[in-house]
Design a protein around this motif. Structure first.
Motif, PDB file in Angstrom:
ATOM      1  N   UNK A  39      45.253  -9.410 -99.167  1.00 60.74           N
ATOM      2  CA  UNK A  39      44.766  -8.274 -98.406  1.00 60.74           C
ATOM      3  C   UNK A  39      43.630  -8.596 -97.450  1.00 60.74           C
ATOM      4  N   UNK A  40      42.773  -9.513 -97.828  1.00 58.58           N
ATOM      5  CA  UNK A  40      41.615  -9.818 -96.979  1.00 58.58           C
ATOM      6  C   UNK A  40      41.784 -11.096 -96.155  1.00 58.58           C
ATOM      7  N   UNK A  41      42.868 -11.805 -96.354  1.00 56.11           N
ATOM      8  CA  UNK A  41      42.997 -13.109 -95.704  1.00 56.11           C
ATOM      9  C   UNK A  41      43.204 -13.054 -94.197  1.00 56.11           C
ATOM     10  N   UNK A  42      43.924 -12.048 -93.716  1.00 61.15           N
ATOM     11  CA  UNK A  42      44.211 -11.992 -92.281  1.00 61.15           C
ATOM     12  C   UNK A  42      42.926 -11.984 -91.457  1.00 61.15           C
ATOM     13  N   UNK A  43      41.978 -11.161 -91.846  1.00 59.87           N
ATOM     14  CA  UNK A  43      40.704 -11.077 -91.117  1.00 59.87           C
ATOM     15  C   UNK A  43      39.973 -12.414 -91.169  1.00 59.87           C
ATOM     16  N   UNK A  44      39.932 -13.031 -92.337  1.00 65.02           N
ATOM     17  CA  UNK A  44      39.216 -14.304 -92.466  1.00 65.02           C
ATOM     18  C   UNK A  44      39.900 -15.411 -91.665  1.00 65.02           C
ATOM     19  N   UNK A  45      41.219 -15.415 -91.669  1.00 73.72           N
ATOM     20  CA  UNK A  45      41.941 -16.419 -90.876  1.00 73.72           C
ATOM     21  C   UNK A  45      41.660 -16.255 -89.387  1.00 73.72           C
ATOM     22  N   UNK A  46      41.533 -15.010 -88.922  1.00 76.19           N
ATOM     23  CA  UNK A  46      41.198 -14.776 -87.509  1.00 76.19           C
ATOM     24  C   UNK A  46      39.786 -15.279 -87.210  1.00 76.19           C
ATOM     25  N   UNK A  47      38.865 -15.038 -88.126  1.00 75.88           N
ATOM     26  CA  UNK A  47      37.489 -15.515 -87.947  1.00 75.88           C
ATOM     27  C   UNK A  47      37.454 -17.040 -87.896  1.00 75.88           C
ATOM     28  N   UNK A  48      38.151 -17.686 -88.813  1.00 77.04           N
ATOM     29  CA  UNK A  48      38.202 -19.151 -88.860  1.00 77.04           C
ATOM     30  C   UNK A  48      38.810 -19.700 -87.576  1.00 77.04           C
ATOM     31  N   UNK A  49      39.902 -19.097 -87.144  1.00 78.90           N
ATOM     32  CA  UNK A  49      40.569 -19.542 -85.916  1.00 78.90           C
ATOM     33  C   UNK A  49      39.635 -19.396 -84.711  1.00 78.90           C
ATOM     34  N   UNK A  50      38.951 -18.251 -84.611  1.00 70.84           N
ATOM     35  CA  UNK A  50      38.039 -18.028 -83.485  1.00 70.84           C
ATOM     36  C   UNK A  50      36.874 -19.005 -83.477  1.00 70.84           C
ATOM     37  N   UNK A  51      36.309 -19.281 -84.641  1.00 67.50           N
ATOM     38  CA  UNK A  51      35.190 -20.234 -84.724  1.00 67.50           C
ATOM     39  C   UNK A  51      35.648 -21.637 -84.342  1.00 67.50           C
ATOM     40  N   UNK A  52      36.824 -22.029 -84.816  1.00 67.07           N
ATOM     41  CA  UNK A  52      37.330 -23.358 -84.468  1.00 67.07           C
ATOM     42  C   UNK A  52      37.622 -23.484 -82.973  1.00 67.07           C
ATOM     43  N   UNK A  53      38.122 -22.424 -82.386  1.00 67.03           N
ATOM     44  CA  UNK A  53      38.374 -22.449 -80.939  1.00 67.03           C
ATOM     45  C   UNK A  53      37.057 -22.577 -80.167  1.00 67.03           C
ATOM     46  N   UNK A  54      36.025 -21.875 -80.621  1.00 67.01           N
ATOM     47  CA  UNK A  54      34.712 -21.968 -79.961  1.00 67.01           C
ATOM     48  C   UNK A  54      34.157 -23.382 -80.076  1.00 67.01           C
ATOM     49  N   UNK A  55      34.289 -23.999 -81.243  1.00 64.24           N
ATOM     50  CA  UNK A  55      33.811 -25.370 -81.421  1.00 64.24           C
ATOM     51  C   UNK A  55      34.597 -26.347 -80.553  1.00 64.24           C
ATOM     52  N   UNK A  56      35.885 -26.111 -80.432  1.00 65.87           N
ATOM     53  CA  UNK A  56      36.703 -26.990 -79.583  1.00 65.87           C
ATOM     54  C   UNK A  56      36.317 -26.835 -78.115  1.00 65.87           C
TER      55      UNK A  56
END
Length: 192
Positions: A39-56
Motif C-alpha cells: 500500500x505504501x510502496x508506490x509513493x516511496x518508489x516515486x520518491x526514490x526514483x525522483x531522488x536518483x534522477x536528481x543525483x544523476x
C-alpha cells in the motif's frame, strides 16, 4: 564520484526490481499482508526514483557548488526518508505468513533501516560541505564518494532480505498488488 553514483543508482534499480513481479492471487493471509505492505510502496518508489534522477542530473555538466550541495542534501534526505518508510511498511504489515516469517521481517527492517541511516549520514556530510572554498568542497565530495562505496553492498543486502518475502502464496499476493508493481526504471548507469 560519477562511477560510484552510477553503482548506487544501479543498486536502486535492482532493489526496485526486487519489489516487482507478476502472478495470481494467493491465500487470504498472504493477500492481507501484501495489501498492507504494498500500500505504501508506490509513493516511496516515486520518491526514490525522483531522488536518483536528481543525483544523476547533478553529475551532468559543470554545476555550481551551491547547486551540487543543495541537490545532494535534498536527494540524500529524500532517500533516507523513503527507505525508512519502506522499513515502517514492513513493520506495520506484521509478520508475513511464511515459515520463519518473524526472522524474515526483522531482517528486512534491519537492512532497510541501515540503508536509511547511510543516506542520512550522506545528507549530513553534504550539508557540511563548504561551497565557498573550492578545494575544501572537492575534498568533501571525495569523502561523500567514499561513503557511497557502501551502497552497492547495502542494496544487495536489502534486495536479498526483501527477496525472502517472495515465497509461495505471498509471492503471488505481492505480485498482484498495484503498489508492488515495477515503477518506471531508475536512470541507467550511462545517465550518470
Amino acid at each position: 564520484m560519477n562511477k560510484k553514483l552510477a553503482a548506487a543508482l544501479s543498486g536502486t534499480a535492482v532493489l526496485v526490481l526486487a519489489l516487482s513481479g507478476c502472478g495470481d492471487e494467493g491465500n487470504e493471509k498472504a493477500e492481507r499482508w501484501a495489501q498492507e505492505y504494498c500500500g505504501s510502496l508506490q509513493k516511496q518508489n516515486k520518491t526514490i526514483d525522483g531522488a536518483n534522477r536528481a543525483l544523476a542530473r547533478i553529475t551532468e555538466g559543470d554545476k555550481a557548488p551551491e547547486e551540487v550541495k543543495k541537490t545532494d542534501v535534498e536527494a540524500f534526505g529524500d532517500l533516507s526518508t523513503a527507505y525508512k518508510a519502506l522499513s515502517t511498511a514492513v513493520r506495520e504489515a506484521g509478520v508475513p505468513p511464511l515459515e520463519d516469517g518473524s526472522r524474515i521481517q526483522k531482517n528486512a527492517i534491519k537492512r532497510l533501516d541501515a540503508l536509511s541511516a547511510t543516506y542520512a549520514d550522506l545528507r549530513e556530510r553534504a550539508e557540511a560541505l563548504n561551497e565557498k572554498d573550492q578545494s575544501e568542497f572537492a575534498d568533501g565530495l571525495q569523502d561523500i564518494a567514499g561513503e557511497m562505496d557502501k551502497l552497492p553492498k547495502q542494496f544487495g543486502e536489502v534486495e536479498k532480505a526483501l527477496g525472502e518475502f517472495r515465497q509461495g502464496d505471498l509471492q503471488e499476493a505481492i505480485a498482484g498488488q498495484k503498489g508492488c508493481r515495477r515503477p518506471s526504471p531508475a536512470p541507467s548507469a550511462s545517465a550518470a
